[in-house]
Write a protein that holds these residues in place. Structure first.
Motif, PDB file in Angstrom:
ATOM      1  N   ASN A  99       0.849  -1.191   0.000  1.00 45.69           N
ATOM      2  CA  ASN A  99       0.000   0.000   0.000  1.00 45.69           C
ATOM      3  C   ASN A  99       0.883   1.239   0.000  1.00 45.69           C
ATOM      4  N   ASP A 100       0.298   2.387   0.214  1.00 44.76           N
ATOM      5  CA  ASP A 100       1.072   3.618   0.082  1.00 44.76           C
ATOM      6  C   ASP A 100       2.177   3.736   1.139  1.00 44.76           C
ATOM      7  N   GLN A 101       1.995   3.036   2.267  1.00 45.84           N
ATOM      8  CA  GLN A 101       3.027   3.111   3.317  1.00 45.84           C
ATOM      9  C   GLN A 101       4.097   2.030   3.110  1.00 45.84           C
ATOM     10  N   VAL A 102       3.641   0.796   3.114  1.00 41.97           N
ATOM     11  CA  VAL A 102       4.577  -0.303   2.868  1.00 41.97           C
ATOM     12  C   VAL A 102       4.344  -0.778   1.449  1.00 41.97           C
ATOM     13  N   ALA A 103       5.236  -0.401   0.549  1.00 47.51           N
ATOM     14  CA  ALA A 103       4.957  -0.604  -0.862  1.00 47.51           C
ATOM     15  C   ALA A 103       5.995  -1.497  -1.507  1.00 47.51           C
ATOM     16  N   CYS A 104       5.612  -2.146  -2.587  1.00 43.55           N
ATOM     17  CA  CYS A 104       6.581  -2.885  -3.380  1.00 43.55           C
ATOM     18  C   CYS A 104       7.301  -1.872  -4.271  1.00 43.55           C
ATOM     19  N   PRO A 105       8.443  -2.237  -4.813  1.00 40.56           N
ATOM     20  CA  PRO A 105       9.234  -1.275  -5.589  1.00 40.56           C
ATOM     21  C   PRO A 105       8.499  -0.710  -6.793  1.00 40.56           C
ATOM     22  N   LEU A 106       7.486  -1.420  -7.250  1.00 39.71           N
ATOM     23  CA  LEU A 106       6.776  -0.950  -8.431  1.00 39.71           C
ATOM     24  C   LEU A 106       5.473  -0.237  -8.094  1.00 39.71           C
ATOM     25  N   HIS A 107       5.194  -0.127  -6.825  1.00 40.28           N
ATOM     26  CA  HIS A 107       3.882   0.366  -6.412  1.00 40.28           C
ATOM     27  C   HIS A 107       3.515   1.705  -7.048  1.00 40.28           C
ATOM     28  N   GLU A 108       4.397   2.682  -6.914  1.00 42.72           N
ATOM     29  CA  GLU A 108       4.085   4.018  -7.416  1.00 42.72           C
ATOM     30  C   GLU A 108       3.955   4.036  -8.931  1.00 42.72           C
ATOM     31  N   THR A 109       4.917   3.412  -9.589  1.00 44.63           N
ATOM     32  CA  THR A 109       4.878   3.336 -11.047  1.00 44.63           C
ATOM     33  C   THR A 109       3.566   2.728 -11.521  1.00 44.63           C
ATOM     34  N   TRP A 110       3.231   1.620 -10.912  1.00 41.65           N
ATOM     35  CA  TRP A 110       2.053   0.891 -11.380  1.00 41.65           C
ATOM     36  C   TRP A 110       0.766   1.623 -11.040  1.00 41.65           C
ATOM     37  N   LYS A 111       0.792   2.282  -9.899  1.00 40.43           N
ATOM     38  CA  LYS A 111      -0.379   3.045  -9.484  1.00 40.43           C
ATOM     39  C   LYS A 111      -0.675   4.140 -10.505  1.00 40.43           C
ATOM     40  N   ALA A 112       0.378   4.769 -10.994  1.00 40.24           N
ATOM     41  CA  ALA A 112       0.199   5.839 -11.970  1.00 40.24           C
ATOM     42  C   ALA A 112      -0.364   5.301 -13.279  1.00 40.24           C
ATOM     43  N   ILE A 113       0.208   4.187 -13.734  1.00 42.88           N
ATOM     44  CA  ILE A 113      -0.259   3.593 -14.982  1.00 42.88           C
ATOM     45  C   ILE A 113      -1.724   3.192 -14.869  1.00 42.88           C
ATOM     46  N   ARG A 114      -2.018   2.474 -13.805  1.00 41.87           N
ATOM     47  CA  ARG A 114      -3.379   1.978 -13.599  1.00 41.87           C
ATOM     48  C   ARG A 114      -4.362   3.140 -13.474  1.00 41.87           C
ATOM     49  N   GLY A 115      -3.935   4.181 -12.752  1.00 42.68           N
ATOM     50  CA  GLY A 115      -4.806   5.332 -12.554  1.00 42.68           C
ATOM     51  C   GLY A 115      -5.148   6.016 -13.867  1.00 42.68           C
ATOM     52  N   GLN A 116      -4.161   6.164 -14.701  1.00 47.46           N
ATOM     53  CA  GLN A 116      -4.376   6.794 -16.009  1.00 47.46           C
ATOM     54  C   GLN A 116      -5.345   5.966 -16.852  1.00 47.46           C
ATOM     55  N   TYR A 117      -5.127   4.681 -16.815  1.00 49.46           N
ATOM     56  CA  TYR A 117      -5.961   3.769 -17.604  1.00 49.46           C
ATOM     57  C   TYR A 117      -7.409   3.815 -17.137  1.00 49.46           C
ATOM     58  N   LEU A 118      -7.612   3.554 -15.844  1.00 53.81           N
ATOM     59  CA  LEU A 118      -8.973   3.549 -15.313  1.00 53.81           C
ATOM     60  C   LEU A 118      -9.624   4.924 -15.433  1.00 53.81           C
ATOM     61  N   GLY A 119      -8.812   5.965 -15.220  1.00 49.83           N
ATOM     62  CA  GLY A 119      -9.347   7.319 -15.348  1.00 49.83           C
ATOM     63  C   GLY A 119      -9.908   7.570 -16.732  1.00 49.83           C
ATOM     64  N   SER A 120      -9.176   7.148 -17.749  1.00 51.88           N
ATOM     65  CA  SER A 120      -9.650   7.331 -19.120  1.00 51.88           C
ATOM     66  C   SER A 120     -10.934   6.555 -19.359  1.00 51.88           C
ATOM     67  N   LEU A 121     -10.968   5.341 -18.859  1.00 53.60           N
ATOM     68  CA  LEU A 121     -12.170   4.528 -19.062  1.00 53.60           C
ATOM     69  C   LEU A 121     -13.379   5.164 -18.383  1.00 53.60           C
ATOM     70  N   HIS A 122     -13.152   5.740 -17.206  1.00 50.17           N
ATOM     71  CA  HIS A 122     -14.261   6.329 -16.463  1.00 50.17           C
ATOM     72  C   HIS A 122     -14.715   7.659 -17.045  1.00 50.17           C
ATOM     73  N   SER A 123     -13.768   8.405 -17.615  1.00 51.04           N
ATOM     74  CA  SER A 123     -14.127   9.764 -18.025  1.00 51.04           C
ATOM     75  C   SER A 123     -14.569   9.849 -19.480  1.00 51.04           C
ATOM     76  N   THR A 124     -14.341   8.773 -20.238  1.00 51.17           N
ATOM     77  CA  THR A 124     -14.748   8.804 -21.641  1.00 51.17           C
ATOM     78  C   THR A 124     -16.125   8.174 -21.798  1.00 51.17           C
ATOM     79  N   THR A 125     -17.053   8.937 -22.349  1.00 52.24           N
ATOM     80  CA  THR A 125     -18.403   8.408 -22.547  1.00 52.24           C
ATOM     81  C   THR A 125     -18.639   8.079 -24.014  1.00 52.24           C
ATOM     82  N   LEU A 126     -19.685   7.349 -24.266  1.00 49.42           N
ATOM     83  CA  LEU A 126     -20.044   7.028 -25.644  1.00 49.42           C
ATOM     84  C   LEU A 126     -20.406   8.295 -26.420  1.00 49.42           C
ATOM     85  N   GLN A 127     -20.873   9.287 -25.685  1.00 48.28           N
ATOM     86  CA  GLN A 127     -21.159  10.576 -26.326  1.00 48.28           C
ATOM     87  C   GLN A 127     -19.876  11.167 -26.916  1.00 48.28           C
TER      88      GLN A 127
END
Lengths: 151, 151
Positions: A99-127
DNA sequence: AGCGAAACGGACCTGATTATCCTATTGTCG
DNA sequence: CGACAATAGGATAATCAGGTCCGTTTCGCT
């Protein structure tokens, strides 16, 4: 990045979102236009109907249609019922504690990637997608042929 | 997001990158520390050795080790030989023609997502990961002991 | 040289994903 | 009502990623 099933679903939804009018679309029609195997597409659309993204109608003139206005359906709504998105929350390196306190070495990197991906999926509508016009379309009137109005 | 194989590879590479010294690591040692099935891990490491990311050494005291300095190996170098990353260049909606001029409705959205993903893979090196310390480690001296040891 | 440790390589198993087919059900229209 | 069109849904097949097993090769050590 996206499973075959997810991609097929997206193609079909984009097709329906861009099609003018409110009527039902038959599976064959969508399959022919998107190049998705018709029988398999039927299964996918059935799943989406069960998860309340689509309405379905049996019988003559039946088919599928969006259950809500285009602007209220996000890409996430389409993908989520078909893929195991929960897996994203697990640590990439398989650490039990990550988690944010005790993290694996890739935690931050992966969190950013995942966040960008999910963010795009959530914010893009069929409209958003239905409204899209490529540069070529915007510049050359010929491309405006399959005209949509609105916005 | 990442196949199981890719995740396993990442775990093994992180393990090797964080391990001090220059010697070869045996498959069993890595498997035990990372929780990856040993036989399958062997296959993955063989592939990475073939693609010039790892050196391998048969016989007694043999195993695998990084082929280059940590800072010259990116996450992309690890993932690329194992997954079909080329697929990313293809249009999500399956359009034959899809580029910056004549684009599918998802082109820009997908390009951004893909760009962020690939960018992170290319810019993150094993050095970055080996150097990583979580907040807890930085605050609490107890955590500064070599966290990865088992056997 | 002989032994054991280790990667290498091929064959094989397994389950999930992808895909097809067939029948039942439901609706429209004449 | 009866014919037809279309989805629903179950059963089944094909493909592939993930995983196991085993024999071979290559090395270090005594």
């Amino acid at each position: 990045m996206l499973t075959q099933t997810g991609e097929y679903a997206l193609r079909a939804m984009v097709y329906m979102a861009r099609k003018p009018g409110e009527g039902f679309c038959g599976v064959k029609e969508i399959a022919a236009s998107t190049g998705v195997p018709a029988n398999y597409l039927a299964k996918i659309l059935q799943q989406l109907a069960r998860s309340k993204v689509l309405d379905s109608q049996k019988g003559f003139g039946g088919g599928f249609r969006l259950n809500r206005p285009r602007e209220e359906i996000t890409l996430f709504d389409v993908i989520d019922p078909l893929e195991r998105v929960e897996k994203f929350d697990q640590c990439v390196l398989g650490q039990r504690l990550c988690n944010d306190q005790v993290a694996c070495p890739l935690h931050e990197t992966w969190k950013a990637i995942r966040g960008q991906y999910l963010g795009s999926l959530h914010s893009t509508t069929l409209q958003d997608i239905a409204d899209f016009r490529s540069k070529a379309e915007l510049l050359d009137p010929k491309f405006t042929a399959p005209a949509l109005s609105k916005r």
